[in-house]
Write a protein that holds these residues in place. Sequence first.
Motif, PDB file in Angstrom:
ATOM      1  N   VAL A 208       0.820  -1.229   0.000  1.00  0.00           N
ATOM      2  CA  VAL A 208       0.000   0.000   0.000  1.00  0.00           C
ATOM      3  C   VAL A 208       0.847   1.270   0.000  1.00  0.00           C
ATOM      4  CG1 VAL A 208      -1.915  -1.179   1.122  1.00  0.00           C
ATOM      5  CG2 VAL A 208      -0.231   0.008   2.535  1.00  0.00           C
TER       6      VAL A 208
ATOM      7  N   GLN B 165      -7.974  -4.101  -2.187  1.00  0.00           N
ATOM      8  CA  GLN B 165      -7.228  -2.930  -1.736  1.00  0.00           C
ATOM      9  C   GLN B 165      -7.637  -2.526  -0.322  1.00  0.00           C
ATOM     10  OE1 GLN B 165      -7.986   0.824  -3.811  1.00  0.00           O
ATOM     11  NE2 GLN B 165      -5.795   1.291  -3.693  1.00  0.00           N
TER      12      GLN B 165
ATOM     13  N   ARG C 114      -5.148  -2.440   2.960  1.00  0.00           N
ATOM     14  CA  ARG C 114      -4.943  -1.242   3.775  1.00  0.00           C
ATOM     15  C   ARG C 114      -5.263  -1.501   5.237  1.00  0.00           C
ATOM     16  NH1 ARG C 114      -7.679   3.329  -0.280  1.00  0.00           N
ATOM     17  NH2 ARG C 114      -5.834   3.604  -1.623  1.00  0.00           N
TER      18      ARG C 114
END
Length: 309
Positions: free
Chosen positions: A77, A112, A116
């Motif tokens: 990330v 994603q 995160r």
Amino acid sequence: MSHDTEQQIITDATNETAMNRRAAMGFLGKLGLGAAAMGLAAGSTASAAPAKNIDGDVLNFALNLEYLEAAFYLAAVGRVNELRKIGGGADIILPASLDQDRGMQFKDSNVQALARDIAEDELAHVKFLHGALGKAAAPRPVIDLNGAFRAAGQAASGGKIDGFNPFANDLFFLHGAFIFEDVGVTAYNGAATLITNPAYLQAAAGILAVEAYHGGAIRSMLFQQRQISAAAGLYVGQVVQAISNLRGKVGGMKDQGLTDNAGRAIIAPADANAIAFPRSTREVLNIVYLAPGAKKGGFYPNGLNGNIK
């Protein structure tokens, strides 16, 4: 006697005690007495020798593993430089193609979001353990997230997958995450019997729970894509099973893929009693070093730092 030898004796004794306890539980269960009777029996053993306090060593072992997990997720990330500020200046080796300031380019917003969230958790684990240990905290070791992944990909696929890069795409990222998460759960479970301070034990149990949540989420995503082509003519389910087989081979045969023999999902790998597998420190090292009995290598080219390495 060297510290390593003494540590191995402690670990072996702990494992033997656990085996004896499981055997006794099984016997008592047949008699209909179960856990309550076992608890009374354990509590009534006045002559039991107190456990040696190696809490610091165990927490540093955990910290080394958290350094690795944090490096992987933070790199994905674009936040790996935050980890570089903790634990010293040892190198974190990443694929040259990865933009370390931006991270990988996710296509699936759900993957994603998961990356995160886990990155934040793993960074918090590092900060917590590093802070709890204070001056006794082990410095961050050299971490290889480039060559080690390539070697792991080749080993798991029998040489069919060459140049595996977990940051290349969403699916490869999930495969890379799968390599770590189950190992973290089994490591914390195995370390539980070595910790003497109740506060540390509770904290370790809390971290174990979070790692298990991570593992379950990653397994769920992989299970949904198990029949999708992954690489080298292999489906996702086949690649994951190959990774599991490799971990099981070097890590004490305590592993499971995405499905059982009947094709049913395995979201929480566990034994016949639905109890998470424990691994000894040596079994964990066999996996992260990518070789049984090795003292360094794999994801830790120079080995872990601390007394358990």
